[in-house]
Write a protein that holds these residues in place. Structure first.
Motif, short mmCIF file in Angstrom:
data_model
loop_
_atom_site.label_atom_id
_atom_site.label_comp_id
_atom_site.label_asym_id
_atom_site.label_seq_id
_atom_site.Cartn_x
_atom_site.Cartn_y
_atom_site.Cartn_z
N TYR A 58 -21.84 22.44 -20.27
CA TYR A 58 -23.14 21.85 -19.94
C TYR A 58 -23.05 20.65 -19.01
CZ TYR A 58 -24.32 24.47 -24.22
OH TYR A 58 -24.45 25.44 -25.17
N GLY A 59 -21.88 20.04 -18.91
CA GLY A 59 -21.78 18.83 -18.12
C GLY A 59 -22.42 17.65 -18.85
N TYR A 60 -22.73 16.61 -18.07
CA TYR A 60 -23.27 15.38 -18.62
C TYR A 60 -24.80 15.36 -18.50
CZ TYR A 60 -18.44 13.77 -18.32
OH TYR A 60 -17.09 13.66 -18.47
N GLY A 61 -25.46 14.69 -19.41
CA GLY A 61 -26.90 14.55 -19.29
C GLY A 61 -27.65 14.88 -20.57
N ILE A 62 -28.95 14.66 -20.53
CA ILE A 62 -29.78 14.81 -21.72
C ILE A 62 -29.92 16.26 -22.15
CG2 ILE A 62 -32.13 14.47 -22.62
CD1 ILE A 62 -32.33 11.98 -20.85
N LYS A 63 -30.01 17.18 -21.22
CA LYS A 63 -30.18 18.58 -21.60
C LYS A 63 -28.98 19.10 -22.38
CE LYS A 63 -33.21 19.46 -17.68
NZ LYS A 63 -33.34 20.10 -16.34
N GLY A 64 -27.78 18.77 -21.93
CA GLY A 64 -26.58 19.14 -22.69
C GLY A 64 -26.55 18.46 -24.05
N PHE A 65 -27.03 17.23 -24.10
CA PHE A 65 -27.12 16.49 -25.37
C PHE A 65 -28.08 17.20 -26.33
CE2 PHE A 65 -29.05 12.86 -27.77
CZ PHE A 65 -27.93 12.46 -28.45
N MET A 66 -29.20 17.69 -25.82
CA MET A 66 -30.16 18.42 -26.65
C MET A 66 -29.54 19.68 -27.24
SD MET A 66 -33.54 18.03 -24.23
CE MET A 66 -34.60 19.09 -25.22
N LEU A 67 -28.86 20.44 -26.40
CA LEU A 67 -28.21 21.66 -26.88
C LEU A 67 -27.13 21.33 -27.92
CD1 LEU A 67 -27.91 23.56 -23.48
CD2 LEU A 67 -29.34 24.22 -25.43
N SER A 68 -26.43 20.24 -27.71
CA SER A 68 -25.40 19.84 -28.67
C SER A 68 -26.02 19.41 -30.00
CB SER A 68 -24.55 18.71 -28.09
OG SER A 68 -23.77 19.17 -27.00
N MET A 69 -27.19 18.77 -29.95
CA MET A 69 -27.89 18.43 -31.20
C MET A 69 -28.23 19.69 -31.98
SD MET A 69 -30.42 15.14 -30.67
CE MET A 69 -31.37 15.78 -29.26
N ILE A 70 -28.77 20.69 -31.30
CA ILE A 70 -29.16 21.93 -31.98
C ILE A 70 -27.94 22.62 -32.58
CG2 ILE A 70 -30.12 24.24 -31.61
CD1 ILE A 70 -31.87 22.95 -29.39
N GLU A 71 -26.86 22.68 -31.81
CA GLU A 71 -25.63 23.31 -32.31
C GLU A 71 -25.08 22.55 -33.52
OE1 GLU A 71 -21.10 24.16 -30.69
OE2 GLU A 71 -22.75 24.11 -29.24
N THR A 72 -25.16 21.23 -33.47
CA THR A 72 -24.67 20.42 -34.59
C THR A 72 -25.51 20.64 -35.84
OG1 THR A 72 -23.85 18.77 -33.02
CG2 THR A 72 -24.08 18.08 -35.32
N VAL A 73 -26.80 20.75 -35.67
CA VAL A 73 -27.69 21.04 -36.81
C VAL A 73 -27.27 22.34 -37.48
CG1 VAL A 73 -30.02 21.77 -37.45
CG2 VAL A 73 -29.71 19.79 -35.98
N LEU A 74 -27.08 23.38 -36.67
CA LEU A 74 -26.74 24.69 -37.22
C LEU A 74 -25.38 24.68 -37.91
CD1 LEU A 74 -28.05 26.91 -34.27
CD2 LEU A 74 -29.13 26.53 -36.50
N ARG A 75 -24.42 23.93 -37.35
CA ARG A 75 -23.09 23.89 -37.95
C ARG A 75 -23.09 23.10 -39.26
NH1 ARG A 75 -20.55 21.63 -34.18
NH2 ARG A 75 -20.07 19.58 -35.03
N ILE A 76 -23.72 21.93 -39.26
CA ILE A 76 -23.72 21.10 -40.46
C ILE A 76 -24.45 21.77 -41.61
CG2 ILE A 76 -24.68 18.96 -41.42
CD1 ILE A 76 -23.90 17.55 -38.84
N THR A 77 -25.54 22.43 -41.29
CA THR A 77 -26.36 23.05 -42.34
C THR A 77 -25.97 24.49 -42.62
OG1 THR A 77 -28.05 23.86 -40.78
CG2 THR A 77 -28.30 21.60 -41.61
#
Length: 231
Positions: A58-77
């Motif tokens: 994704y590179g750097y930036g807010i959009k990649g950060f958003m996708l990483s948040m979603i992925e982290t939610v799914l992994r943690i839960t």
């Protein structure tokens, strides 16, 4: 230094305007969404791991950060999460994209003083659309001869920029808040670099050694460069 320099490049985020504190604020809100699963510091650590793993994609930036948040939610839960949590994570990212642009102290005064005396450029990394949006909102775009939005800031990226500008390394000065991205690659190709620290810097941009180089300068604020460049 000013006898050789013809091109001055400015990093954008946390050099021209506020950026990193918005990520830290959003991290805290994000951790609050998942506090039933892990302690806040563990959630933030998991998010950072996801971000680093995703940089090649994704590179750097807010959009990649958003996708990483979603992925982290799914992994943690383990996928056992309501759509409301996913929606809130997306909303947090969208709120970041709509943040106002807050210029750092002295930025416009420095650009006014140097404009017309040097060729000024922006050399920043991140998402193309988001960085263009921030530059347009900042009202600073008319000071710059060229805007370079990079996917990363490696030596090869700076060499490409210098070739485009028809600039020799010894004629190039980079100003920025990251030793890893704004200083080391430029020094390694023979340019000059000024580190202007910002109180909040992403951990991925930290380095664990001291820089000693004839072309390296450490200054407390952007305004401190003017005596060096206008003397």
């Amino acid at each position: 230094m000013n006898n050789q320099i013809s091109v001055i490049a400015f990093d954008a985020d946390d050099t021209l305007w506020v950026n990193e504190p918005y990520f830290r604020e959003t991290e805290a809100k994000f951790a609050g969404l998942l506090e039933d699963f892990l302690p806040h510091h563990s959630i933030i650590a998991e998010l950072l791991k996801t971000e680093i793993d995703n940089l090649p994609l994704y590179g750097y930036g807010i959009k990649g950060f958003m996708l990483s948040m979603i992925e982290t939610v799914l992994r943690i839960t383990e996928g056992k999460v309501s759509t409301e949590v996913i929606s809130r994570a997306i909303q947090l990212g969208q709120e970041m994209l709509n943040k106002p642009i807050e210029l750092l102290d002295g930025v416009e005064e420095v650009l006014k003083a140097l404009h017309g005396k040097y060729q000024l450029v922006v050399a920043t990394k991140g998402d193309l659309l988001d960085q263009q949006r921030k530059l347009n909102k900042s009202g600073l775009d008319h000071y710059f001869h060229h805007i370079e939005i990079m996917s990363d800031k490696r030596e090869s990226d700076y060499q490409k920029l210098l070739k485009h500008l028809d600039c020799k390394p010894e004629e190039f000065l980079m100003l920025g808040n990251s030793l890893k991205s704004d200083v080391l690659p430029v020094l390694n190709i023979g340019g000059y670099a000024v580190h202007i620290p910002y109180h909040t810097t992403w951990v991925h941009e930290h380095i664990d050694h001291t820089i000693e180089h004839a072309n390296f300068y450490q200054m407390e604020s952007l305004s401190d460069v003017l005596p060096k460049l206008l003397e």
